[in-house]
Motif scaffolding. Structure first.
Motif, PDB file in Angstrom:
ATOM      1  N   TYR A  24      21.630  15.627   2.499  1.00  0.00           N
ATOM      2  CA  TYR A  24      21.116  15.287   3.910  1.00  0.00           C
ATOM      3  C   TYR A  24      19.715  14.683   3.956  1.00  0.00           C
ATOM      4  N   ASP A  25      19.514  13.669   4.845  1.00  0.00           N
ATOM      5  CA  ASP A  25      18.255  13.350   5.156  1.00  0.00           C
ATOM      6  C   ASP A  25      18.101  12.869   6.451  1.00  0.00           C
ATOM      7  N   THR A  26      16.607  13.069   7.191  1.00  0.00           N
ATOM      8  CA  THR A  26      16.521  12.755   8.487  1.00  0.00           C
ATOM      9  C   THR A  26      15.312  11.650   8.423  1.00  0.00           C
ATOM     10  N   ASP A  27      15.283  10.788   9.598  1.00  0.00           N
ATOM     11  CA  ASP A  27      14.121   9.931   9.505  1.00  0.00           C
ATOM     12  C   ASP A  27      12.696  10.390   9.869  1.00  0.00           C
ATOM     13  N   TYR A  28      11.704  10.143   9.489  1.00  0.00           N
ATOM     14  CA  TYR A  28      10.379  10.458  10.047  1.00  0.00           C
ATOM     15  C   TYR A  28       9.954   9.598  11.238  1.00  0.00           C
ATOM     16  N   PRO A  29       9.189  10.404  12.132  1.00  0.00           N
ATOM     17  CA  PRO A  29       8.564   9.478  13.158  1.00  0.00           C
ATOM     18  C   PRO A  29       7.328   9.108  12.535  1.00  0.00           C
ATOM     19  N   GLU A  30       6.750   7.928  13.351  1.00  0.00           N
ATOM     20  CA  GLU A  30       5.426   7.450  13.003  1.00  0.00           C
ATOM     21  C   GLU A  30       4.350   8.444  12.964  1.00  0.00           C
ATOM     22  N   PRO A  31       3.232   8.422  12.385  1.00  0.00           N
ATOM     23  CA  PRO A  31       2.872   7.461  11.283  1.00  0.00           C
ATOM     24  C   PRO A  31       3.396   7.413   9.887  1.00  0.00           C
ATOM     25  N   LEU A  32       4.172   8.707   9.614  1.00  0.00           N
ATOM     26  CA  LEU A  32       4.737   9.109   8.270  1.00  0.00           C
ATOM     27  C   LEU A  32       6.016   8.009   8.142  1.00  0.00           C
ATOM     28  N   ARG A  33       6.525   7.672   9.096  1.00  0.00           N
ATOM     29  CA  ARG A  33       7.674   6.771   8.881  1.00  0.00           C
ATOM     30  C   ARG A  33       7.123   5.325   7.948  1.00  0.00           C
ATOM     31  N   SER A  34       5.996   5.022   8.381  1.00  0.00           N
ATOM     32  CA  SER A  34       5.519   3.754   7.871  1.00  0.00           C
ATOM     33  C   SER A  34       5.426   4.164   6.333  1.00  0.00           C
ATOM     34  N   VAL A  35       5.135   5.096   5.744  1.00  0.00           N
ATOM     35  CA  VAL A  35       5.065   5.597   4.232  1.00  0.00           C
ATOM     36  C   VAL A  35       6.401   5.754   3.916  1.00  0.00           C
ATOM     37  N   ARG A  36       7.311   6.528   4.581  1.00  0.00           N
ATOM     38  CA  ARG A  36       8.846   6.923   4.186  1.00  0.00           C
ATOM     39  C   ARG A  36       9.549   6.325   5.161  1.00  0.00           C
ATOM     40  N   PRO A  37      10.151   5.225   4.995  1.00  0.00           N
ATOM     41  CA  PRO A  37      10.924   4.243   6.276  1.00  0.00           C
ATOM     42  C   PRO A  37      12.300   4.490   6.320  1.00  0.00           C
ATOM     43  N   LEU A  38      12.776   5.743   6.472  1.00  0.00           N
ATOM     44  CA  LEU A  38      14.145   6.156   6.505  1.00  0.00           C
ATOM     45  C   LEU A  38      14.778   5.889   7.565  1.00  0.00           C
ATOM     46  N   PRO A  39      15.477   4.954   7.919  1.00  0.00           N
ATOM     47  CA  PRO A  39      16.168   4.239   9.303  1.00  0.00           C
ATOM     48  C   PRO A  39      16.616   5.422  10.118  1.00  0.00           C
ATOM     49  N   ASP A  40      17.520   6.277   9.702  1.00  0.00           N
ATOM     50  CA  ASP A  40      18.346   7.113  10.514  1.00  0.00           C
ATOM     51  C   ASP A  40      18.514   8.485   9.494  1.00  0.00           C
ATOM     52  N   THR A  41      19.388   9.432  10.487  1.00  0.00           N
ATOM     53  CA  THR A  41      19.841  10.577   9.885  1.00  0.00           C
ATOM     54  C   THR A  41      21.227  10.400   9.223  1.00  0.00           C
ATOM     55  N   PHE A  42      21.339  11.128   7.753  1.00  0.00           N
ATOM     56  CA  PHE A  42      22.669  11.002   7.234  1.00  0.00           C
ATOM     57  C   PHE A  42      22.890  12.342   6.626  1.00  0.00           C
ATOM     58  N   ALA A  43      24.111  12.666   6.550  1.00  0.00           N
ATOM     59  CA  ALA A  43      24.578  14.020   5.666  1.00  0.00           C
ATOM     60  C   ALA A  43      25.982  13.675   5.205  1.00  0.00           C
ATOM     61  N   VAL A  44      26.172  14.330   4.136  1.00  0.00           N
ATOM     62  CA  VAL A  44      27.519  14.435   3.503  1.00  0.00           C
ATOM     63  C   VAL A  44      27.814  15.719   2.760  1.00  0.00           C
ATOM     64  N   ALA A  45      28.992  16.236   2.925  1.00  0.00           N
ATOM     65  CA  ALA A  45      29.278  17.464   2.055  1.00  0.00           C
ATOM     66  C   ALA A  45      30.653  17.241   1.292  1.00  0.00           C
ATOM     67  N   LEU A  46      30.779  17.993   0.349  1.00  0.00           N
ATOM     68  CA  LEU A  46      31.634  17.999  -0.413  1.00  0.00           C
ATOM     69  C   LEU A  46      32.091  19.384  -1.114  1.00  0.00           C
ATOM     70  N   VAL A  47      33.405  19.810  -0.806  1.00  0.00           N
ATOM     71  CA  VAL A  47      34.026  20.880  -1.509  1.00  0.00           C
ATOM     72  C   VAL A  47      34.562  20.443  -2.916  1.00  0.00           C
TER      73      VAL A  47
END
Length: 278
Positions: free
Chosen positions: A176-199
């Motif tokens: 899983y990953d989530t996006d940073y708000p500014e000003p951290l977003r300008s350094v780590r520009p993840l566009p949105d939240t995404f998650a996956v799980a596997l058994v």
């Protein structure tokens, strides 16, 4: 490294028993499977994060976005697998952890007050999602928590597959990953939240969706990783580290056989042999 020595010794082979998926324009695995198989059009939209209803009310109020999405996909994958969540060892992996909570803590430290709420501090540890999973599912089995920057999904997959082989037990993998708000977003520009799980399980069952294998020599250099045919899905795959799983999920959805190359460490890719369970 445990996973490296295991891969070097003999092939790792696992069966995919359940999938959970949540991201921009992807509400769950059932809907995402149709998109990834190519039968349904992909409509990009902000990720809709559900409430973690499996948590007690007090913990539900404290849970951040990372916890909510990790629990949502974990519960979906486990329900599809037929295993009991309380018995499954788990591997949680994220490139950044709780980005929003990190932003709030940095903002507090940069203020004149500098006081951090206990909830913010409580959620700041990288294994917060794993802890909330244990509370919501009653899981008492071991849980590993990893971070390998943009290669976090591949690192988590290696760890989970090694555990499946060495312990001969099913393992839950959650990335899983989530996006940073500014000003951290300008350094780590993840566009949105995404998650996956596997058994992942050591033996095939009637629920098995695919078989994945890692052979000795699965770590490749200077080889191109798989891209998504859809431009919007490719932007998602390239923009969010957890979404580097999309070519692998596409092989499951489309029942493809062959090799999938995943981004791992800089200059190194992970080659996964995939085959459908028809």
């Amino acid at each position: 490294m445990t996973q490296t020595s295991a891969v070097g010794a003999l092939p790792l082979s696992v069966f995919v028993e359940g999938v959970g998926l949540l991201g921009p324009g992807l509400s769950n695995w059932a809907q995402g499977r149709g998109v990834l198989a190519g039968g349904d059009a992909y409509q990009s939209a902000r990720c809709v994060v559900p409430l973690p209803m499996a948590l007690p009310a007090a913990e539900r109020r404290r849970a951040g976005t990372v916890v909510k999405v990790a629990l949502a996909v974990g519960q979906e994958a486990v329900a599809a697998s037929g295993f009991a969540a309380s018995t499954l060892p788990s591997v949680f992996t994220s490139s950044s952890g709780d980005a929003i909570n990190c932003h709030e803590i940095c903002s507090a430290l940069a203020s004149s007050d500098r006081l951090i709420s206990p909830t913010r501090f409580h959620n700041s540890v990288h294994n917060a999602a794993s802890g909330y999973w244990s509370i919501s599912s009653g899981a008492m089995a071991s849980s590993s928590v990893l971070c390998a920057h943009d290669g976090s999904f591949a690192a988590g997959l290696l760890e989970a597959m090694a555990q499946v082989m060495l312990e001969q037990t099913a393992v839950l993998l959650v990335a899983y990953d989530t996006d940073y708000p500014e000003p951290l977003r300008s350094v780590r520009p993840l566009p949105d939240t995404f998650a996956v799980a596997l058994v992942l399980a050591p033996r095939r069952s009637q629920r098995s969706l695919a078989q994945w294998q890692l052979a000795p020599g699965a770590f490749l250099s200077d080889a191109p990783t798989q891209r998504m045919d859809n431009e919007a899905l490719e932007l998602l795959r390239n923009g969010v580290p957890a979404a580097r799983c999309l070519p692998l999920l596409r092989s499951v959805a489309a029942q493809r056989q062959g090799e999938v190359l995943l981004d791992y460490l800089p200059g190194q890719q992970l080659a996964v042999q995939v085959a459908p369970c028809l």
